[in-house]
Design an enzyme around this catalytic site. Sequence first.
Site, mmCIF file in Angstrom:
data_model
loop_
_atom_site.group_PDB
_atom_site.id
_atom_site.type_symbol
_atom_site.label_atom_id
_atom_site.label_comp_id
_atom_site.label_asym_id
_atom_site.label_seq_id
_atom_site.Cartn_x
_atom_site.Cartn_y
_atom_site.Cartn_z
ATOM 1 N N TYR A 142 0.815 -1.218 0.000
ATOM 2 C CA TYR A 142 0.000 0.000 0.000
ATOM 3 C C TYR A 142 0.851 1.272 0.000
ATOM 4 C CZ TYR A 142 -4.123 -2.828 1.209
ATOM 5 O OH TYR A 142 -5.146 -3.752 1.207
ATOM 6 N N LYS A 189 3.397 -15.197 3.228
ATOM 7 C CA LYS A 189 3.475 -15.970 1.980
ATOM 8 C C LYS A 189 4.962 -16.202 1.723
ATOM 9 C CE LYS A 189 1.530 -17.760 -1.727
ATOM 10 N NZ LYS A 189 0.596 -18.904 -1.708
ATOM 11 N N ASP A 221 -2.857 -18.186 2.010
ATOM 12 C CA ASP A 221 -3.934 -18.893 1.304
ATOM 13 C C ASP A 221 -4.555 -19.964 2.210
ATOM 14 O OD1 ASP A 221 -1.411 -20.031 1.057
ATOM 15 O OD2 ASP A 221 -1.580 -20.530 -1.057
ATOM 16 N N ASP A 245 -5.871 -6.828 5.622
ATOM 17 C CA ASP A 245 -7.041 -6.150 5.058
ATOM 18 C C ASP A 245 -8.033 -7.194 4.539
ATOM 19 O OD1 ASP A 245 -8.759 -4.327 3.955
ATOM 20 O OD2 ASP A 245 -7.342 -3.461 2.531
ATOM 21 N N ASP A 249 -11.818 -8.793 6.449
ATOM 22 C CA ASP A 249 -13.149 -8.726 5.814
ATOM 23 C C ASP A 249 -13.741 -10.133 5.781
ATOM 24 O OD1 ASP A 249 -12.920 -5.974 5.281
ATOM 25 O OD2 ASP A 249 -13.795 -6.175 3.284
HETATM 26 C C1 LIG Z 1 -8.283 2.160 1.528
HETATM 27 C C2 LIG Z 1 -8.175 0.802 2.180
HETATM 28 C C3 LIG Z 1 -6.793 0.493 2.577
HETATM 29 C C4 LIG Z 1 -9.093 0.767 3.349
HETATM 30 C C5 LIG Z 1 -9.371 -0.607 3.844
HETATM 31 O O1 LIG Z 1 -9.848 -1.466 3.145
HETATM 32 C C6 LIG Z 1 -9.123 -0.887 5.234
HETATM 33 O O2 LIG Z 1 -8.463 -0.141 5.914
HETATM 34 O O3 LIG Z 1 -9.552 -1.956 5.693
HETATM 35 MG MG LIG Z 2 -10.423 -3.204 4.229
#
Ligand SMILES: CC(C)CC(=O)C(=O)O
Ligand SMILES: [Mg+2]
Length: 357
Positions: A142, A189, A221, A245, A249
């Site tokens: 990032y 990884k 993975d 990240d 999710d």
């Molecule tokens: C812009 C992204 C890095 C934001 C994101 O998905 C997060 O921080 O979880």
């Molecule tokens: Mg995120």
Amino acid sequence: MKKHILVVPGDGIGQEVTAVGKKVLERIASKFGHEFTYDEALIGHAAIEATGNPLPEETLAKMKASDAVLFGAVGHPKYDNDPSAKVRPEQGLLKMRKELGLYANLRPIKLFDELLGASSIKPEILKGSDILFFRELTGDIYFGEKGRKNDGDTAYDLAEYSRFEVERIARKAFEAARTRRKKLCSVDKANVLETSRLWREVVQKIAPEYPDVEVEHQFVDAAAMMLIKDPRRFDVVVTANLFGDILTDEASQIAGSMGMLASASVGDSTGVYEPIHGSAHDITGKGVANPLASVLSAALLLDISFGLKEEADTIIAAVDQLLKDGFRTRDIADATTPADKILNTETAGQELLKRLG
Ligand SMILES: CC(C)CC(=O)C(=O)O
Ligand SMILES: [Mg+2]
Ligand SMILES: NC(=O)C1=CN([C@@H]2O[C@H](COP(=O)(O)OP(=O)(O)OC[C@H]3O[C@@H](n4cnc5c(N)ncnc54)[C@H](O)[C@@H]3O)[C@@H](O)[C@H]2O)C=CC1
């Protein structure tokens, strides 16, 4: 206690859910006799519209001068489908994290028992799951050099980690594991990536300093698969920015919804407390977003930045009670939820305040 809190709602449902998070902080202050003062600042699309800059200097200065930041989300559909846009809301978020030195993003995957049925994972696999992710937040792909070459036909993003960056997040994760079930899973990884090989080398090197913590290394993975197959095997997980990240999710489905997951971004200066979700264009303006991730972020703020554990626990207990009383926002409701128990963002806030006393 006297504290100054900066509220940075950002974009989309960030605006809607942060309003509820702030109300909860106000109620806690009056209930426990604290004096919290508030200010607001712009970030993301809202800041670009007003100033041309996704993280105005004024916002950054206010963040640095505050005791904690309650953050919403950034993002706007107009940028998501315009790869050519040079100024983007997400740049504001990344710059904030870098400028404030927020290298550790704590993402607790807390499953409220009442939500066992809200997940698409079987309840018997889920019951008792309790994971704490440490996502490294200021390095990796990032933040490396990015660009185009070959007349724009080739694109690159450089992933970089220094020994120092890996060690400081790993130590935080080891320390946290010591206060929990004493298990640490480092996800990388290392079979492919050099940054991951450094990551694994550093974690292996410092592990002997924490002999009471059982360490396991997993490839990302396999970890993604194992999270769904057997979430209870995880206690503390430490991983790089990109993997963290994505995995969190995924892990939000253990807790039932993205709308349930709070986070704390901490490091060298003011802590920032934010839901893990984004600005959710698909539901923006409908008033249906689940505000509990923001509310639980407010609880993390009180606990971590202000050391107010009882106040934080009071918020968590109120969320628990709200769910026990059968109330659900749409994202965590199912076919058995009666219509009069379905809440929108605002009514969820009202019901929660009733339970805060
Ligand atoms: C812009 C992204 C890095 C934001 C994101 O998905 C997060 O921080 O979880
Ligand atoms: Mg995120
Ligand atoms: N920390 C941040 O500010 C983040 C910003 N983003 C930005 O947000 C925008 C939308 O990204 P998406 O990929 O759609 O991710 P998202 O996290 O905004 O939404 C993903 C899905 O989860 C649902 N959802 C998220 N939060 C919810 C809540 N509180 N209650 C109920 N449902 C909820 C959304 O409706 C959507 O269906 C993009 O512009 C993206 O760049 C994405 C992730 C994090």
